[in-house]
Enzyme design. Structure first.
Site, PDB file in Angstrom:
ATOM      1  N   LYS A  80       0.854  -1.380   0.054  1.00 54.32           N
ATOM      2  CA  LYS A  80      -0.005   0.011   0.174  1.00 54.32           C
ATOM      3  C   LYS A  80       0.744   1.168  -0.100  1.00 54.32           C
ATOM      4  O   LYS A  80       2.066   1.542   0.671  1.00 54.32           O
ATOM      5  CB  LYS A  80      -0.980   0.004   1.123  1.00 54.32           C
ATOM      6  CG  LYS A  80      -2.073   1.189   1.295  1.00 54.32           C
ATOM      7  CD  LYS A  80      -2.838   0.834   2.400  1.00 54.32           C
ATOM      8  CE  LYS A  80      -4.013   2.041   2.288  1.00 54.32           C
ATOM      9  NZ  LYS A  80      -4.932   1.835   3.880  1.00 54.32           N
ATOM     10  N   SER A 155      -9.755   1.806   2.644  1.00 57.25           N
ATOM     11  CA  SER A 155      -8.893   2.736   1.776  1.00 57.25           C
ATOM     12  C   SER A 155      -7.873   1.784   1.004  1.00 57.25           C
ATOM     13  O   SER A 155      -7.365   2.171   0.165  1.00 57.25           O
ATOM     14  CB  SER A 155      -8.185   3.686   2.564  1.00 57.25           C
ATOM     15  OG  SER A 155      -7.230   3.092   3.561  1.00 57.25           O
ATOM     16  N   SER A 179      -9.942  -0.089   6.868  1.00 55.38           N
ATOM     17  CA  SER A 179      -9.538   0.467   5.474  1.00 55.38           C
ATOM     18  C   SER A 179      -8.917  -1.152   4.995  1.00 55.38           C
ATOM     19  O   SER A 179      -8.395  -1.291   3.842  1.00 55.38           O
ATOM     20  CB  SER A 179      -8.414   1.315   5.669  1.00 55.38           C
ATOM     21  OG  SER A 179      -9.000   2.571   5.605  1.00 55.38           O
TER      22      SER A 179
END
Lengths: 488, 99
Positions: A80, A155, A179
């Site tokens: 990420k 997210s 997330s």
């Protein structure tokens, strides 16, 4: 011939035994990314050369014995883009960090490298991890591999989509209010937020420091176990990391018939899509069939969790994001004086949702409002923690739907931020209480994945993983999206 | 409206964000709506409740006071938008340069 249909455990076995090379695996991942990612948009950056070089070094420089000591030997992993990396850019999905190159690696990235994993690229997210759909990235949209008209959740949408679409077997994400678990549910993969403090946050770009945790994405529970094992453990660089042993490398055996599993009534009320409810009820029936005892429980302060979360998370964010001032790194918009330079830089560098959250957080911390908002939220946080303490005096684990609904369409929740915030209604509580939570896929409804969430007492990740594995082993073998490639 | 336009501009100044006149209404509306929702917390009597600021039961973390290797200057400043002779350059703040 390397196959991306193997899970990471199988890949590691074959690399260690010499049946396939690390380079073959990395090449397969890079080809898959080149084939399908134009339609998904998971990757913000792919490090073809770096990944191939690292794979070749494993193949040529290491003996079989050395490879056997690497728990992730040759495994392609996506990271990420709010985890800093020396060899790749890091943007946190924000224009304000465009062109930023970290001088150091996040601890979790160092641990991946030390374990023999090959980072192949950085994956998309909502700007600064603020969102539930990955629509708030300043760079690109990430599509749900099961239905490209729908969001992958957020997210960590890039991490979840990359794993679901078979581009990589493993990915790292971060979870501040859901997330990891929301995109895991929406994309039909396994995703875990560990206990607060279990994984180092050093090098994780801070959103809300008392809630943020890094965690694994995988297609099987045993792969999540393997990746979690590599990243857990005390880190002197993170004062909040807990001094306990890393989690086990293989799934701990759990006897389902000895498990008391709580079903919180607040998570099974109205508000849930009936199709999700039906699928979850089916999974609960399967758990009963395994011998588990399902017990109705109550977490009475659940309805206050979203309000509490958005005060605490945004207050912490407003403080953490004050470092983006156009002076030491990142984007700068020139102005004749310093104060105006700050304001210009931050207004142009941050997207709308990030600015909205900074404003809310600043308001909650400002003179005259601190007690009414921030302190009040911290007190309600105590009540939410107590709910769980009370519940875990009666049960070993809690299960809930991960998200109340199926993946939604692009733009559907853009108009009203509150509606977007409510997506996380079942996930934020575990962050507020600091507990481990996992989402596992339990099947499709109308061709879209449904996730089941497990919650355990602090540091009991292995109990969750053992039960998730027991459930996975009796559920039908899942199918995966885009098996035919990008044309499908 | 829980927030006036003046409140929004005050908070924006505290946060070092500029708000365009065209955005002001939308920001006022959405923040007020979120704050109205947050008002839910006032249902709860928390007079006697101790606040939670963090969930890890640990206090000051000590380490030995030893100088360790740190980033070389060149690497530490490599991302600066404007760097001259090892220093970050900012607009003038004295002699009428600031506010």
């Amino acid at each position: 011939m390397a196959s991306l249909t193997w899970d990471a455990v199988e890949m590691v076995r074959r690399v260690q035994s010499g049946e396939v090379s690390a380079l073959e695996l990395v090449d397969a991942a890079l080809e898959r990314i080149a084939d399908v990612d134009a339609n998904i948009g998971a990757f913000l950056y792919v490090d073809d050369n770096g990944a191939r070089d690292a794979a070749s070094r494993i193949d040529s420089d290491l003996t079989r014995e050395q490879k056997e000591r690497l728990p992730l030997a040759g495994i392609p992993v996506a990271i990420k883009d709010n985890l800093v990396t020396r060899e790749m850019p890091t943007t946190a999905g924000s224009k304000i960090l465009e062109g930023f190159r970290s001088p150091y690696n996040a601890t979790v990235v160092e641990r991946l490298l030390a374990a023999g994993a090959i980072p192949v690229g950085k994956v998309n997210l909502d700007e600064f991890a603020m969102g539930s759909s990955t629509e708030h990235s300043a760079y690109q949209v990430t599509r749900n591999p099961w239905d490209p008209t729908r969001v992958p959740g957020g997210s960590s949408g890039g991490s979840a989509a990359a794993v679901a679409a078979g581009m990589v077997p493993l990915a790292l994400g971060s979870d501040t209010g859901g997330s990891i678990r929301t995109p895991a549910s929406y994309c039909g993969v396994v995703g875990m937020k560990p206990t607060y403090g279990r994984v180092s946050r050093y090098g994780l770009i801070a959103f809300a420091s008392s809630l943020d945790q890094v965690g694994p994405f995988a297609r099987t529970v045993r792969d999540a176990v393997l990746l979690l094992h590599v990243i857990t453990g005390k880190d002197p660089h993170d004062a909040t990391s807990v001094d306990v042993m890393p989690t086990q490398a293989t799934v701990a055996a759990v006897e389902p018939s000895r498990m008391r599993i709580g079903l919180p009534e607040e998570y099974f009320g109205d508000g849930i899509d009936p199709k999700v409810r039906t699928r979850v009820d089916g999974a609960l029936e399967t758990l009963r069939g395994l011998g588990a005892t399902l017990v109705p429980i109550s977490l009475p302060h659940t309805r206050y969790a979203i309000a509490t979360y958005y005060l605490i998370a945004n207050a912490e964010a407003s403080s953490n994001l004050s470092r983006y001032d156009g002076v030491r790194y990142g984007f700068r918009e020139a102005a004749p004086d310093l104060i105006q330079m700050y304001a210009n830089t931050r207004s142009l560098g941050f997207g709308r949702e990030v600015r909205r959250r900074i404003l809310l957080g600043t308001h909650a911390l400002s003179a005259g409002y601190y007690d009414a908002y921030y302190l009040k939220a911290q007190k309600v946080r105590t009540l939410i923690r107590r709910d769980f303490e009370q519940a875990f005096s009666q049960v070993d684990l809690i299960v809930t739907p991960t998200v109340p609904d199926l993946p939604f369409k692009f733009g559907e929740r853009e108009v009203d931020p509150l509606q977007m915030y409510l997506t996380d209604i079942f996930t934020v509580t575990t962050n507020l209480a600091g507990l481990p939570g996992l989402s596992q896929p339990i099947g499709l409804t109308d061709g879209l994945p449904v996730g089941l969430q497990w919650i355990a007492p602090a540091l009991q990740e292995e109990r969750i993983l053992g039960m998730a594995q027991a459930l996975e082993s009796v559920l039908p073998v899942p199918s995966w999206p885009m098996q035919g490639g990008s044309s499908q | 409206m829980l927030l006036s336009k003046e409140d929004v501009l005050h908070v924006a100044n505290l946060a070092r964000l500029s708000v365009e006149p065209s955005e002001l209404q939308e920001i006022q509306d959405t923040l007020s709506r979120v704050l109205e929702y947050i008002d839910l917390l006032n249902e709860l009597d928390t007079e006697q409740v101790v606040p939670t600021s963090q969930v890890v039961e640990q206090h000051t973390v000590w380490r030995s006071d030893q100088v360790e290797k740190s980033l070389p200057i060149a690497l530490a400043i490599q991302n600066g938008p404007q760097v001259v002779t090892g220093m970050f350059v900012v607009p003038k703040i004295l002699d009428g340069g600031g506010q």
